[in-house]
Design a protein around this motif. Structure first.
Motif, PDB file in Angstrom:
ATOM      1  N   GLU A 370      47.501  35.598  23.441  1.00 11.34           N
ATOM      2  CA  GLU A 370      46.123  35.357  23.025  1.00 11.34           C
ATOM      3  C   GLU A 370      45.488  34.273  23.916  1.00 11.34           C
ATOM      4  OE1 GLU A 370      44.591  36.846  20.408  1.00 11.34           O
ATOM      5  OE2 GLU A 370      42.752  35.646  20.685  1.00 11.34           O
ATOM      6  N   ALA A 371      46.252  33.235  24.209  1.00 10.97           N
ATOM      7  CA  ALA A 371      45.697  32.080  24.932  1.00 10.97           C
ATOM      8  C   ALA A 371      45.548  32.345  26.433  1.00 10.97           C
ATOM      9  CB  ALA A 371      46.582  30.853  24.715  1.00 10.97           C
ATOM     10  N   ILE A 372      46.543  32.976  27.062  1.00  5.95           N
ATOM     11  CA  ILE A 372      46.489  33.101  28.539  1.00  5.95           C
ATOM     12  C   ILE A 372      46.536  34.553  29.003  1.00  5.95           C
ATOM     13  CG2 ILE A 372      47.594  30.831  28.856  1.00  5.95           C
ATOM     14  CD1 ILE A 372      50.131  32.388  29.821  1.00  5.95           C
ATOM     15  N   GLY A 373      46.460  35.483  28.064  1.00  8.36           N
ATOM     16  CA  GLY A 373      46.598  36.909  28.404  1.00  8.36           C
ATOM     17  C   GLY A 373      45.577  37.389  29.434  1.00  8.36           C
ATOM     18  N   ASP A 374      44.314  36.977  29.299  1.00 10.10           N
ATOM     19  CA  ASP A 374      43.288  37.438  30.247  1.00 10.10           C
ATOM     20  C   ASP A 374      43.617  36.969  31.658  1.00 10.10           C
ATOM     21  OD1 ASP A 374      41.945  38.594  28.226  1.00 10.10           O
ATOM     22  OD2 ASP A 374      40.332  37.105  28.108  1.00 10.10           O
ATOM     23  N   GLU A 375      44.030  35.724  31.730  1.00  4.92           N
ATOM     24  CA  GLU A 375      44.369  35.137  33.035  1.00  4.92           C
ATOM     25  C   GLU A 375      45.570  35.862  33.653  1.00  4.92           C
ATOM     26  OE1 GLU A 375      43.198  33.135  35.113  1.00  4.92           O
ATOM     27  OE2 GLU A 375      44.681  31.791  35.991  1.00  4.92           O
ATOM     28  N   VAL A 376      46.576  36.093  32.830  1.00  2.00           N
ATOM     29  CA  VAL A 376      47.782  36.773  33.328  1.00  2.00           C
ATOM     30  C   VAL A 376      47.438  38.188  33.775  1.00  2.00           C
ATOM     31  CG1 VAL A 376      50.012  37.723  32.648  1.00  2.00           C
ATOM     32  CG2 VAL A 376      49.400  35.404  31.956  1.00  2.00           C
ATOM     33  N   ARG A 378      44.606  39.495  34.772  1.00  2.00           N
ATOM     34  CA  ARG A 378      43.829  39.465  36.021  1.00  2.00           C
ATOM     35  C   ARG A 378      44.766  39.250  37.215  1.00  2.00           C
ATOM     36  NH1 ARG A 378      39.681  36.522  33.782  1.00  2.00           N
ATOM     37  NH2 ARG A 378      40.968  34.683  33.921  1.00  2.00           N
ATOM     38  N   ASN A 379      45.655  38.288  37.082  1.00  2.00           N
ATOM     39  CA  ASN A 379      46.491  37.924  38.221  1.00  2.00           C
ATOM     40  C   ASN A 379      47.559  38.969  38.527  1.00  2.00           C
ATOM     41  OD1 ASN A 379      45.099  35.562  38.657  1.00  2.00           O
ATOM     42  ND2 ASN A 379      46.311  34.438  37.165  1.00  2.00           N
ATOM     43  N   VAL A 380      48.128  39.536  37.476  1.00  3.86           N
ATOM     44  CA  VAL A 380      49.145  40.571  37.684  1.00  3.86           C
ATOM     45  C   VAL A 380      48.506  41.759  38.411  1.00  3.86           C
ATOM     46  CG1 VAL A 380      50.507  42.318  36.459  1.00  3.86           C
ATOM     47  CG2 VAL A 380      50.692  39.914  35.793  1.00  3.86           C
ATOM     48  N   VAL A 381      47.304  42.121  37.977  1.00  6.19           N
ATOM     49  CA  VAL A 381      46.613  43.260  38.593  1.00  6.19           C
ATOM     50  C   VAL A 381      46.266  42.954  40.052  1.00  6.19           C
ATOM     51  CG1 VAL A 381      44.453  44.563  38.536  1.00  6.19           C
ATOM     52  CG2 VAL A 381      45.763  44.241  36.435  1.00  6.19           C
ATOM     53  N   MET A 382      45.725  41.764  40.292  1.00 10.11           N
ATOM     54  CA  MET A 382      45.357  41.400  41.672  1.00 10.11           C
ATOM     55  C   MET A 382      46.597  41.369  42.566  1.00 10.11           C
ATOM     56  SD  MET A 382      42.214  41.112  41.808  1.00 10.11           S
ATOM     57  CE  MET A 382      41.118  40.010  42.579  1.00 10.11           C
ATOM     58  N   ALA A 383      47.687  40.784  42.060  1.00 11.65           N
ATOM     59  CA  ALA A 383      48.913  40.688  42.867  1.00 11.65           C
ATOM     60  C   ALA A 383      49.393  42.080  43.255  1.00 11.65           C
ATOM     61  CB  ALA A 383      49.998  39.952  42.087  1.00 11.65           C
ATOM     62  N   GLU A 384      49.288  42.999  42.313  1.00 16.23           N
ATOM     63  CA  GLU A 384      49.749  44.357  42.590  1.00 16.23           C
ATOM     64  C   GLU A 384      48.837  45.043  43.609  1.00 16.23           C
ATOM     65  OE1 GLU A 384      51.468  46.424  39.119  1.00 16.23           O
ATOM     66  OE2 GLU A 384      50.275  48.096  39.878  1.00 16.23           O
ATOM     67  N   LYS A 431      42.062  50.800  36.515  1.00 15.32           N
ATOM     68  CA  LYS A 431      43.203  51.618  36.087  1.00 15.32           C
ATOM     69  C   LYS A 431      44.422  50.722  35.810  1.00 15.32           C
ATOM     70  CE  LYS A 431      46.004  55.466  37.564  1.00 15.32           C
ATOM     71  NZ  LYS A 431      46.745  55.808  38.732  1.00 15.32           N
ATOM     72  N   ARG A 432      44.671  49.804  36.714  1.00 20.40           N
ATOM     73  CA  ARG A 432      45.817  48.909  36.503  1.00 20.40           C
ATOM     74  C   ARG A 432      45.598  48.023  35.281  1.00 20.40           C
ATOM     75  NH1 ARG A 432      45.740  49.292  42.146  1.00 20.40           N
ATOM     76  NH2 ARG A 432      47.759  49.826  43.021  1.00 20.40           N
ATOM     77  N   LYS A 433      44.381  47.545  35.139  1.00 18.86           N
ATOM     78  CA  LYS A 433      44.097  46.682  33.976  1.00 18.86           C
ATOM     79  C   LYS A 433      44.366  47.431  32.681  1.00 18.86           C
ATOM     80  CE  LYS A 433      41.080  42.931  33.644  1.00 18.86           C
ATOM     81  NZ  LYS A 433      39.792  42.328  33.584  1.00 18.86           N
ATOM     82  N   TYR A 434      43.966  48.678  32.684  1.00 19.44           N
ATOM     83  CA  TYR A 434      44.201  49.484  31.484  1.00 19.44           C
ATOM     84  C   TYR A 434      45.705  49.683  31.261  1.00 19.44           C
ATOM     85  CZ  TYR A 434      43.993  53.278  28.151  1.00 19.44           C
ATOM     86  OH  TYR A 434      44.168  54.039  27.022  1.00 19.44           O
ATOM     87  N   GLY A 435      46.407  49.966  32.354  1.00 23.66           N
ATOM     88  CA  GLY A 435      47.854  50.202  32.247  1.00 23.66           C
ATOM     89  C   GLY A 435      48.607  48.987  31.723  1.00 23.66           C
TER      90      GLY A 435
END
Ligand SMILES: Cc1cc2nc3c(=O)[nH]c(=O)nc-3n(C[C@H](O)[C@H](O)[C@H](O)COP(=O)(O)OP(=O)(O)OC[C@H]3O[C@@H](n4cnc5c(N)ncnc54)[C@H](O)[C@@H]3O)c2cc1C
Length: 451
Positions: A370-376, A378-384, A431-435
């Motif tokens: 809940e606290a850092i999910g949006d940040e994570v 975003r970053n996981v998707v960008m890194a990929e 697409k990645r964000k959704y996944g």
């Protein structure tokens, strides 16, 4: 044997934040830090990675009152960041994310910040024990969880609540999690294969070159995913010049190696961090010699240099049924995209410590998401998305970003109207964000633990 309500392994930003939060709940709390020497700190302290930059909205994620940060911790207020590609440069002057902090961000003195976090934990009543590391942990999960920590001096501490804040090397959390993942899932997080290495030097800059309010990153200059050199302004005209790269790369496996400006035809292996630093200074400031940027030897870990492992996995959920929370770098919260991680370390530590102090650790995974999910996310998707980028991809993408850049930064959705490449990038992003929605970005989920 000593017994405490909450034991925390590691006293970096995550561990100290956990210690403070647990103690504020009235729990008898100990933070155990093995202790690392530094040229710029008296006595032993946590392993303070002094490559510290914070963006505006990270301050809100940290969940601290910035006005309480003591003088001397914040070094420079930033107006923006330059992302320099082979031919195209993006000047980012706004993150585009709502924030209570009114500058683009700041750089800070990491050792002083860590010392302040430790002081706050101690003021709240936690014991911060430095100098002897944790050697091993035995967990009895047959009834109410009970963990026995054995320290390197042979002493033992028993606790029902264990917070693992031992950073990206996961020396202790690796052992605890391996025991709970008998199917070998921990292998995916194994530090030698999943981590990056980072190296930096403190260098005095000529006054006329020193840009005190900008971070600089060069993308597409060295091979490897999430491999880039940087310059971070410190105090005075001292900057940290460093880089990060994957561990164990083979130069013969690099495609189109002639396109990377920091490689030379005669290189027989991937250059060392030191060589990369010399080459980026040479390339970025061609009118100057290396001697114009003298090493500042009384900084950092030793002789003005620092080498660190850096976690480059996706985050994991914790085995909360065992009353274990993994936080910060140990949980992989540091972004594999931009290496930022102090903010998520402090926040996950705070959440875990509070819940441990309340004997309510089962809520940990949902609360940190809940606290850092949006940040994570975003970053996981960008890194990929940028994982396999070569120099030309960086140029193309920076061109796209410049086309949609506004005064308040840019919004990924604006890429959709920028031709085929823009539409493709935006479609890939959504697409990645959704996944990865609803915590699917976690590399290990709670139900994989045998607890
Ligand atoms: C080169 C580099 C640049 C970075 N730049 C930035 C940046 O600009 N901004 C940003 O926000 N983040 C940055 N980060 C990431 C940031 O440093 C980490 O996310 C952050 O340090 C994680 O905090 P932590 O408390 O989880 O772990 P750590 O800071 O790694 O602390 C873990 C602690 O555990 C201790 N420990 C380990 N094993 C044991 C044991 N067995 N017993 C007792 N103690 C133990 C260690 O000594 C250490 O003090 C950078 C990282 C690197 C490497």
């Amino acid at each position: 044997m000593e017994h405490v309500d909450v034991a925390i392994v590691g006293g970096g930003p995550a561990g100290s934040s956990a210690g403070r939060a647990a103690a504020l709940e009235g729990a008898d709390t100990v933070v155990i830090e093995k202790g690392v020497p530094r040229a710029d700190r008296e006595g032993l302290g946590p392993d303070s990675t002094d490559a510290a930059g914070i963006l505006d909205y990270w301050v809100d994620i940290m969940d601290i009152d910035i006005s309480e940060v003591p003088d001397g911790v914040i070094l420079q207020e930033l107006s923006g960041t330059d992302f320099i590609g082979p031919t195209e440069t993006v000047q980012l002057n706004a993150t585009g994310i709502d924030a209570s902090y009114h500058h683009f961000g700041f750089t800070f003195h990491r050792a002083r910040m860590d010392d302040w976090l430790r002081e706050r934990a101690e003021d709240a009543g936690a014991e911060y024990r430095v100098g002897t590391g944790v050697r091993s942990v035995e967990s009895d999960l047959t009834g109410t969880p009970l963990h026995t920590l054995t320290l390197k001096d042979g002493s033992e501490i028993e606790t029902p609540h264990l917070v693992l804040a031992d950073g990206p090397q996961r020396t202790v959390s690796g052992q605890v999690l391996t025991d709970l993942l008998p199917g070998g899932e921990f292998e995916r997080l194994s530090p030698p294969t999943a981590n990056h290495i980072a190296y930096q030097e403190y260098r005095e800059f000529p006054e006329e070159l020193f840009e005190r309010d900008r971070l600089k990153f060069w993308w597409g200059y060295m091979p490897g995913h999430t491999a880039y050199p940087w310059v971070f302004p410190n105090d005075g005209t001292v900057a940290r010049v460093g880089l990060t790269m994957p561990i164990g790369m083979d130069i013969d496996a690099v495609a189109n190696r002639e396109e990377y400006a920091l490689l030379r035809p005669e290189d027989e292996r991937i250059p060392s961090g030191k060589v990369y630093v010399e080459r980026i200074l040479d390339l970025a400031y061609p009118e100057y010699d290396l001697d114009d940027f003298p090493l500042v030897k009384d900084r950092g870990k030793r002789d003005g240099t620092e080498t660190y492992p850096i976690s480059s996995t996706r985050p994991i959920e914790s085995p909360t049924r065992a009353n274990v929370a993994v936080v910060g770098g140990a949980m992989g919260a540091t972004s594999a995209f931009h290496e930022g991680g102090d903010h998520v370390a402090m926040r996950t530590g705070k959440i875990a410590g509070r819940l441990a102090g309340m004997d309510a650790m089962r809520a940990y995974n949902s609360e940190w998401q809940e606290a850092i999910g949006d940040e994570v996310l975003r970053n996981v998707v960008m890194a990929e998305m940028v994982h396999d980028f070569g120099p030309r991809d960086w140029d193309r993408t920076f061109k796209l970003i410049n086309a949609i850049m506004g005064e308040d930064g840019y919004k990924p959705r604006d890429a959709a109207s920028q031709g085929l490449y823009g539409a493709k990038m935006f479609a890939g992003y959504t697409k990645r964000k959704y996944g990865y929605r609803d915590g699917r970005y976690c590399q290990i989920r709670e139900d994989e633990y045998a607890v």
